[in-house]
Design an enzyme around this catalytic site. Structure first.
Site, PDB file in Angstrom:
ATOM      1  N   TYR A  75      39.131  59.181  26.993  1.00 14.37           N
ATOM      2  CA  TYR A  75      40.242  60.485  27.161  1.00 14.37           C
ATOM      3  C   TYR A  75      39.721  62.095  26.545  1.00 14.37           C
ATOM      4  CZ  TYR A  75      45.085  57.878  29.030  1.00 14.37           C
ATOM      5  OH  TYR A  75      45.088  57.398  30.261  1.00 14.37           O
ATOM      6  N   HIS A  89      52.359  57.485  28.044  1.00 16.12           N
ATOM      7  CA  HIS A  89      51.792  55.995  28.558  1.00 16.12           C
ATOM      8  C   HIS A  89      52.416  54.977  28.083  1.00 16.12           C
ATOM      9  CE1 HIS A  89      48.560  52.864  29.427  1.00 16.12           C
ATOM     10  NE2 HIS A  89      48.366  53.670  30.136  1.00 16.12           N
ATOM     11  N   GLY A  90      52.855  54.156  29.030  1.00 16.15           N
ATOM     12  CA  GLY A  90      53.041  52.850  28.924  1.00 16.15           C
ATOM     13  C   GLY A  90      52.880  52.162  28.023  1.00 16.15           C
ATOM     14  N   ASP A  91      54.103  51.448  27.200  1.00 11.64           N
ATOM     15  CA  ASP A  91      53.746  50.511  26.018  1.00 11.64           C
ATOM     16  C   ASP A  91      53.086  49.431  26.297  1.00 11.64           C
ATOM     17  OD1 ASP A  91      55.548  48.867  26.457  1.00 11.64           O
ATOM     18  OD2 ASP A  91      57.087  49.177  25.072  1.00 11.64           O
ATOM     19  N   THR A 122      57.514  49.714  32.495  1.00  9.50           N
ATOM     20  CA  THR A 122      58.327  49.008  33.714  1.00  9.50           C
ATOM     21  C   THR A 122      57.855  47.425  34.462  1.00  9.50           C
ATOM     22  OG1 THR A 122      58.935  50.825  34.258  1.00  9.50           O
ATOM     23  CG2 THR A 122      59.986  49.366  35.974  1.00  9.50           C
ATOM     24  N   ASP A 204      19.167  20.807  46.429  1.00  8.11           N
ATOM     25  CA  ASP A 204      19.790  22.245  47.144  1.00  8.11           C
ATOM     26  C   ASP A 204      18.355  22.497  48.107  1.00  8.11           C
ATOM     27  OD1 ASP A 204      19.759  24.673  47.452  1.00  8.11           O
ATOM     28  OD2 ASP A 204      18.935  25.934  45.915  1.00  8.11           O
TER      29      ASP A 204
HETATM   30  C1  SPV Z   1      20.552  29.770  44.187  1.00 10.60           C
HETATM   31  O1  SPV Z   1      20.989  30.606  43.889  1.00 10.60           O
HETATM   32  O2  SPV Z   1      21.016  29.061  45.616  1.00 10.60           O
HETATM   33  C2  SPV Z   1      19.425  30.807  44.926  1.00 10.60           C
HETATM   34  C3  SPV Z   1      18.223  31.103  44.086  1.00 10.60           C
HETATM   35  O3  SPV Z   1      18.793  31.022  46.177  1.00 10.60           O
HETATM   36  S1  SPV Z   1      17.696  30.680  43.479  1.00 10.60           S
HETATM   37  O4  SPV Z   1      18.006  29.256  43.205  1.00 10.60           O
HETATM   38  O5  SPV Z   1      17.243  31.412  42.612  1.00 10.60           O
HETATM   39  O6  SPV Z   1      16.538  30.406  44.777  1.00 10.60           O
HETATM   40 MG    MG Z   2      19.716  29.173  47.266  1.00  8.30          MG
END
Ligand code: SPV
Ligand code: MG
Length: 431
Positions: A75, A89-91, A122, A204
């Site tokens: 502020y 202001h609300g508490d 409230t 992955d």
């Molecule tokens: C993921 O998070 O799956 C990615 C980013 O693709 S990395 O793992 O860095 O490739």
């Molecule tokens: Mg990825």
């Protein structure tokens, strides 16, 4: 006539706000500050209506003499400018992250002898319902989907964290910190292929199929409101990609990132240690074009991820691909690196920004984790993704607990490092 000031950080007016105004009127003329969008998203939630609409909504209220813009959550400036005799202001700000703001108001009022008035906050079934509806609206596909574009307009850098289930979604949604000067929270969520695979105990390599990824997205969406960026791996076959774009768009996902590798891809953090093939520019551009043709709203974005630096193909290759992908319709460029420092990322961004000031740049600073968001923003980066830190922090904690129980033949020793379930379930909203 005395002046009394309050700040509204809301996109909906309920009896709590009217109660504040009625109380305020007893002291003098009522001035209301409307918190700007940028500060509102750091402090509270994304406003479901525009800033102009929020101003208009407050101007229409009975008993309000003047409506001003409050540009900062603290502020100092607004009180210096208006010098109201009172702030009301609300508490509800007497504890939690908002307490810092209360202290700031008290200190500023002290400077010139102003006073703070706090009224009971409230909170009843009807107010709760109005608040819930307002928040839930943000989770609806048409609101959530466009939010990433809105954030790109408002924020210097959109802070994105990985989520792979309801619980990590709640952490991304609700974690809020204060550093004495401001409040902060994440803006968006990343559904990582790496983490979505790892939590299932799978590699992955595009093994977890799109139906399972969609289930993850749905689980995260069910308990959150923040926008979602999906790690779409290579995007798969063009014939499949176009259907997936439609599905994701309909669900309310804001963006998909596809990487220019030939599937099944391997994770980029392996770099050249494993065999990985980059897609041809021509083929990848066809995928981008097909995806863009298939979407039905202006909100959805397709980000093209360039793997040239990961695969050590050089800066020129990365830049050439960036140009081609933008030309093909990509809404953003993700440039990835597994170097310990940010130098090659910055070199790419600086060169790209010389030619293209607009197209969003997205980065994943996993290996160059020393780099601050402000430095990334200085090099024209618009979205930062913390792609796997939640999973990497949970794993050693769980493993340690398992080991402790095994070693001690009881759970007592592990208990020291655990939080109670009561604390965890405070994250979960009752209906
Ligand atoms: C993921 O998070 O799956 C990615 C980013 O693709 S990395 O793992 O860095 O490739
Ligand atoms: Mg990825």
């Amino acid at each position: 006539m005395k002046k009394i000031y309050t700040c509204f950080c809301t996109d909906i007016i309920h009896e709590g706000h009217k109660n504040i105004i009625n109380e305020a009127r007893k002291y003098g003329e009522v001035i209301i500050g409307v918190l700007c969008d940028y500060q509102m998203i750091r402090y509270n939630r994304f406003p479901a209506i525009s800033f102009e609409e929020r101003m208009g909504m407050v101007k229409e209220l009975d008993g309000v003499s003047k409506v001003v813009v409050q540009n900062k959550i603290m502020y100092d400036d607004i009180l210096e400018e208006l010098r109201p005799d009172y702030v009301i202001h609300g508490d509800n700000w007497q504890s939690g992250p908002m307490e810092m703001i209360r202290r700031n108001v008290i200190n500023n009022l002290k400077k010139y002898g102003g006073k703070l008035i706090e009224v009971p906050y409230t909170w009843n079934d009807s107010v709760k319902k109005i608040e819930d509806i307002s928040r839930e609206k943000l989770a609806m596909p048409e609101y959530r989907r466009k939010r990433l574009k809105q954030l790109l307009d408002i924020c210097s850098i959109v802070k994105t964290i990985e989520a792979h289930n309801g619980l990590t979604g709640l952490i991304a949604e609700k974690t809020i910190v204060e550093d004495g000067e401001a409040l902060d929270q994440f803006d968006a969520m990343w559904i990582s292929s790496l983490c979505d695979s790892t939590v299932r105990g799978k590699p992955d390599i595009e093994l977890v199929d799109m139906s399972s990824r969609i289930k993850t997205i749905d689980e995260v969406m069910d308990v959150t409101t923040k926008p979602i960026i999906l790690d779409g791996d290579t995007g798969g076959l063009i014939e499949h990609f176009v259907y997936n774009v439609r599905t994701l768009e309909r669900m309310g996902v804001s963006a998909i990132v596809i990487e220019d590798k030939v599937g099944p891809k391997k994770n980029s953090l392996f770099g050249t240690e494993v065999e990985q093939t980059q897609d041809s520019i021509q083929n990848f551009c066809r995928k981008i074009e097909a995806g863009k043709r298939s979407q039905r709203t202006e909100d959805f974005m397709i980000f093209a991820r360039i793997e040239s630096l990961i695969l050590e193909k050089g800066m020129e290759d990365a830049l050439m691909r960036a140009r081609a992908y933008v030309e093909a319709g990509a809404d953003g460029i993700m440039i990835h690196s597994r170097k310990k420092g940010p130098e090659e990322i910055f070199e790419f961004c600086d060169a790209f920004r010389k030619e293209d000031k607009e197209t969003p740049i997205i980065v994943v600073p996993t290996t160059y984790c020393d780099t601050y968001e402000s430095e990334l923003a200085k090099h024209g980066i618009n979205i930062v993704i913390y792609a796997n830190q939640l999973t990497r922090s949970a794993f050693p904690a769980m493993e340690k607990t398992a080991e402790m129980i095994l070693k001690n033949h009881r759970a007592r020793e592990a208990e020291e490092q655990l939080i109670s379930f009561k604390e965890i379930i405070t994250l979960i909203d009752p209906i």
